[in-house]
Write a protein that holds these residues in place. Sequence first.
Motif: not given
Length: 66
Positions: A19-20, A23, A26-28, A35-36, A39
């Motif tokens: 996940d980290r 995040r 990648t860009s949002a 956005a999430d 991840a």
Amino acid sequence: MRYRWPAFVVGLAAAWGADRLVRAVTSAPADPDWADYPALATGSLAALVAFAAITRLPGRQGAALR
């Protein structure tokens, strides 16, 4: 199921790490609702693979004789 608690802990660690990493790399996207998603999907997959791999480890030789 052998090694279920260690597999659970390693799965959580793998999910957190993936996940980290996703995040950070990648860009949002433009849509904040999504956005999430990259991840979370990558972390879930990493946790599942780690849990499955650890629970499939062979047991000790002496355990089969009991």
